[in-house]
Design an enzyme around this catalytic site. Structure first.
Site, PDB file in Angstrom:
ATOM      1  N   HIS A   1     -45.613  26.434   3.129  1.00  0.00           N
ATOM      2  CA  HIS A   1     -45.685  26.659   1.682  1.00  0.00           C
ATOM      3  C   HIS A   1     -45.176  28.060   1.318  1.00  0.00           C
ATOM      4  O   HIS A   1     -44.502  28.236   0.298  1.00  0.00           O
ATOM      5  CB  HIS A   1     -47.120  26.474   1.188  1.00  0.00           C
ATOM      6  N   SER A  47     -48.807  17.944  -7.817  1.00  0.00           N
ATOM      7  CA  SER A  47     -48.986  16.668  -8.499  1.00  0.00           C
ATOM      8  C   SER A  47     -50.454  16.361  -8.743  1.00  0.00           C
ATOM      9  O   SER A  47     -51.350  16.967  -8.137  1.00  0.00           O
ATOM     10  CB  SER A  47     -48.359  15.534  -7.667  1.00  0.00           C
ATOM     11  N   ASP A  76     -39.950  18.625  -1.195  1.00  0.00           N
ATOM     12  CA  ASP A  76     -40.736  17.974  -0.153  1.00  0.00           C
ATOM     13  C   ASP A  76     -40.365  18.533   1.223  1.00  0.00           C
ATOM     14  O   ASP A  76     -39.193  18.822   1.484  1.00  0.00           O
ATOM     15  CB  ASP A  76     -40.471  16.464  -0.182  1.00  0.00           C
ATOM     16  N   ARG A  84     -44.060  19.572   7.033  1.00  0.00           N
ATOM     17  CA  ARG A  84     -43.311  19.144   8.215  1.00  0.00           C
ATOM     18  C   ARG A  84     -42.496  20.285   8.805  1.00  0.00           C
ATOM     19  O   ARG A  84     -42.337  20.402  10.021  1.00  0.00           O
ATOM     20  CB  ARG A  84     -42.412  17.954   7.855  1.00  0.00           C
ATOM     21  N   GLU A 132     -29.012  10.712 -12.219  1.00  0.00           N
ATOM     22  CA  GLU A 132     -28.378  10.468 -10.924  1.00  0.00           C
ATOM     23  C   GLU A 132     -29.329  10.972  -9.845  1.00  0.00           C
ATOM     24  O   GLU A 132     -29.915  12.060  -9.987  1.00  0.00           O
ATOM     25  CB  GLU A 132     -27.039  11.206 -10.841  1.00  0.00           C
ATOM     26  N   LEU A 175     -31.878  30.410 -18.365  1.00  0.00           N
ATOM     27  CA  LEU A 175     -32.396  29.208 -17.714  1.00  0.00           C
ATOM     28  C   LEU A 175     -33.847  29.033 -18.119  1.00  0.00           C
ATOM     29  O   LEU A 175     -34.576  30.017 -18.269  1.00  0.00           O
ATOM     30  CB  LEU A 175     -32.317  29.348 -16.180  1.00  0.00           C
ATOM     31  N   ARG A 186     -49.595  24.746   8.123  1.00  0.00           N
ATOM     32  CA  ARG A 186     -48.951  24.213   6.918  1.00  0.00           C
ATOM     33  C   ARG A 186     -48.784  25.287   5.848  1.00  0.00           C
ATOM     34  O   ARG A 186     -47.807  25.278   5.096  1.00  0.00           O
ATOM     35  CB  ARG A 186     -49.776  23.049   6.357  1.00  0.00           C
TER      36      ARG A 186
END
Length: 229
Positions: free
Chosen positions: A29, A57, A12, A16, A196, A123, A25
């Site tokens: 990105h 999303s 996130d 900003r 966590e 990974l 913006r």
């Protein structure tokens, strides 16, 4: 010391970051994609088995069309350019989410990259694309019902787990959100039931492997009880 097999990150702060610097913006990105590359390579070299990144999303479609179009183009460009990076760093690529909403060339690119990197072992980088946890759970039940794979004696929890987008992948150990917000935003709700949590005020484009390493050190010092004593 807690082991860390599955790290998940809500990336996130791109917009900003750009606004603070007087940029569009889209520039945020672009810088955020560089951070994805750095964090992914660091994880591959530091014995983390799974890295899940919240890339797009189900709610992001509500953003201005110009931004959505830019994100789709950026995703395609990233996947094309990162193919060599995945192979050079022994990284397997996987996508979760409902990719049927994407155009055919992008869907083909995603499937092809999953196939060509499937034997890499350092990974697994998982991009959550057109992903929402509620949508995933809804689709999971649709799959179960369509296959009629449940019986009266079924272990329902195992049945759900095996039909999620993340089937075969361990639950999240540590979930980080950058950008200062303190919410999960419909991300891996089932898989993060005992994760966590760590919330960083750093905007994603400024997030570094050094900060990630410090967060992991903090995670390793926590006591994980999983509801026990």
């Amino acid at each position: 010391m807690n082991t860390l097999k599955h790290l998940a990150i809500i990336m996130d702060g791109n917009g900003r970051w750009a606004k603070q610097k007087g940029k569009m913006r889209t520039q945020g990105h672009k810088k955020g994609i560089q951070t994805v590359r750095e964090i992914t390579q660091w994880c591959a070299k530091n014995d983390i088995s799974y890295l899940t990144l919240y890339a797009f999303s189900t709610e992001n479609w509500n953003r201005p069309k110009t931004e959505v179009d830019f994100l789709m183009k950026s995703l395609k460009k990233y996947l094309l350019e990162e193919a060599n990076t995945y192979h050079q760093n022994n990284i397997r690529f996987k996508a979760i989410g409902n990719i049927d909403a994407f155009n055919d060339p992008l869907k083909a690119l995603i499937k092809d990259l999953e196939k060509t990197t499937s034997s890499n072992t350092a990974l697994t980088q998982i991009l959550a694309l057109n992903y929402g946890s509620r949508d995933e759970i809804k689709r999971t039940f649709e799959k179960i019902l369509s296959k009629k794979s449940y019986k009266e004696e079924s272990n329902i929890e195992e049945l759900i787990q095996s039909n999620l987008d993340t089937a075969g992948i361990p639950d999240v150990d540590l979930l980080i959100r950058t950008g200062g917000e303190m919410r999960l935003s419909n991300f891996l709700l089932w898989q993060s039931s005992y994760a966590e949590l760590f919330f960083s005020t750093t905007l994603w484009p400024d997030f570094t492997p050094t900060e990630l390493h410090k967060i992991i050190q903090s995670y390793q010092e926590r006591t994980r009880r999983f509801g026990g004593l």
